[in-house]
Write an enzyme that holds these catalytic residues in place. Sequence first.
Site, PDB file in Angstrom:
ATOM      1  N   LYS A  76     -84.067   4.290  23.654  1.00  0.00           N
ATOM      2  CA  LYS A  76     -84.190   5.273  22.575  1.00  0.00           C
ATOM      3  C   LYS A  76     -84.322   6.685  23.137  1.00  0.00           C
ATOM      4  CE  LYS A  76     -84.301   4.854  18.735  1.00  0.00           C
ATOM      5  NZ  LYS A  76     -83.197   4.918  17.742  1.00  0.00           N
ATOM      6  N   LEU A 133     -75.287  -6.269  10.703  1.00  0.00           N
ATOM      7  CA  LEU A 133     -75.978  -7.483  10.237  1.00  0.00           C
ATOM      8  C   LEU A 133     -76.324  -8.425  11.396  1.00  0.00           C
ATOM      9  CD1 LEU A 133     -74.123  -8.272   6.884  1.00  0.00           C
ATOM     10  CD2 LEU A 133     -76.258  -6.999   7.239  1.00  0.00           C
ATOM     11  N   TYR A 141     -86.770  -0.916  25.711  1.00  0.00           N
ATOM     12  CA  TYR A 141     -86.517  -0.390  24.366  1.00  0.00           C
ATOM     13  C   TYR A 141     -86.734   1.109  24.307  1.00  0.00           C
ATOM     14  CZ  TYR A 141     -87.752   1.186  19.698  1.00  0.00           C
ATOM     15  OH  TYR A 141     -87.855   1.927  18.542  1.00  0.00           O
ATOM     16  N   SER A 142     -87.918   1.572  24.712  1.00  0.00           N
ATOM     17  CA  SER A 142     -88.213   3.001  24.589  1.00  0.00           C
ATOM     18  C   SER A 142     -87.324   3.837  25.502  1.00  0.00           C
ATOM     19  CB  SER A 142     -89.695   3.277  24.865  1.00  0.00           C
ATOM     20  OG  SER A 142     -90.094   2.817  26.136  1.00  0.00           O
ATOM     21  N   ASP A 181     -91.875   7.204  18.494  1.00  0.00           N
ATOM     22  CA  ASP A 181     -92.849   7.876  19.349  1.00  0.00           C
ATOM     23  C   ASP A 181     -93.001   7.185  20.697  1.00  0.00           C
ATOM     24  OD1 ASP A 181     -94.220   5.602  18.521  1.00  0.00           O
ATOM     25  OD2 ASP A 181     -96.020   6.668  17.863  1.00  0.00           O
ATOM     26  N   GLU A 182     -92.430   5.989  20.835  1.00  0.00           N
ATOM     27  CA  GLU A 182     -92.558   5.268  22.103  1.00  0.00           C
ATOM     28  C   GLU A 182     -91.833   5.970  23.252  1.00  0.00           C
ATOM     29  OE1 GLU A 182     -92.344   1.016  22.120  1.00  0.00           O
ATOM     30  OE2 GLU A 182     -92.714   0.887  19.968  1.00  0.00           O
ATOM     31  N   LYS A 242     -92.583  -8.639  14.286  1.00  0.00           N
ATOM     32  CA  LYS A 242     -93.520  -7.536  14.513  1.00  0.00           C
ATOM     33  C   LYS A 242     -94.937  -7.936  14.104  1.00  0.00           C
ATOM     34  CE  LYS A 242     -90.142  -4.866  15.897  1.00  0.00           C
ATOM     35  NZ  LYS A 242     -89.737  -3.622  15.266  1.00  0.00           N
ATOM     36  N   LEU A 243     -95.924  -7.205  14.619  1.00  0.00           N
ATOM     37  CA  LEU A 243     -97.326  -7.623  14.525  1.00  0.00           C
ATOM     38  C   LEU A 243     -97.785  -7.928  13.101  1.00  0.00           C
ATOM     39  CD1 LEU A 243    -100.146  -8.030  15.825  1.00  0.00           C
ATOM     40  CD2 LEU A 243    -100.553  -5.592  15.405  1.00  0.00           C
TER      41      LEU A 243
END
Length: 362
Positions: free
Chosen positions: A171, A34, A167-168, A134-135, A206-207
């Site tokens: 991951k 959380l 970030y990518s 996918d990044e 986010k966008l």
Amino acid sequence: MKILVTGGAGFIGSAVVRHIINNTQDSVINVDKLTYAGNLESLTEIENNERYKFEHADICDSVAIANIFAHHQPDAIMHLAAESHVDRSITGPADFIETNIVGTYILLEEARKYWLALSEDRKGAFRFHHISTDEVYGDLPHPDEVSSDTILPLFTEQTSYSPSSPYSASKASSDHLVRAWRRTYGLPTIVTNCSNNYGPYHFPEKLIPLIILNAIAGKLLPVYGNGEQIRDWLYVEDHARALYEVVTKGVPGETYNIGGHNERKNIDVVKTICRILDELIADKPDGIENFEQLIRYVSDRPGHDLRYAIDASKIKQDLGWVPQETFETGITKTIHWYLNNKEWWQRVMDGSYAGERLGLVE
């Protein structure tokens, strides 16, 4: 089947939990720390279902995770818990290293210990499903960079990794750990890599949710750079269906790319939202005739990838999954949801985030 979902209070995780409880007979143990992006109000429709349990825990806490495994005895793990916003990773990468890499390692280790102690039948049926992005592949050639007769490539399951952001990179690291635990220890793991998700209950950094909510409030609509960056858009409920197909039918050791077949330039996404809002909202905010008037181009994100696009033919061929929503149907549903669920997003915006720009390099 009893499925342990990490990050089940997040955007994609909550869609997965809702899908399993509403559309199958399986049970869910939702393990979530959380953080700012985790919201149990995204699960109110199923929170009292007897097949749903919630555990407030951090995947970096090995003792807590071991106890949860021992108590609930899951048949599969769907690992979605992650820090996921590129802009936040630029200004604060430490949380991404801790949660996405160290947290995945701890979860893998505790899952391996738990799995080894299972009966042979349960051991053979167990799955560790790691949900990624996918990044990790980097970016692809943009149509503006090549001749008009060039066939543009897509990300496949064989595409080499070339992450661009903290970030990518985090991951990508977690993906490699999952595959290493498969090869070294035999843990029955599966990896999925998805394109950009959108839909209900999306945290407004986010966008798409940011543009919707800024427009409703009459605020400026920031578009990074020239807005020509291309993304493939996947409706979150389509993604949830795909993930359930993978955890129940996927083959251990395999990777499945999940995409929406909806490549769009960022600026076109923003203009589409503006057009739909123009049709739905008669009384515009003061001083504007249409929502496109609010668009403002701002400095680009550092290292901004030009294009993402996924070849999702493998999951279609092997598991029979295809997206049900086009971008036009999905974005319309999404906008209607935000217009009709003001209480949910107002409480989110009253918390730690108020729509400010993130990810600027000093």
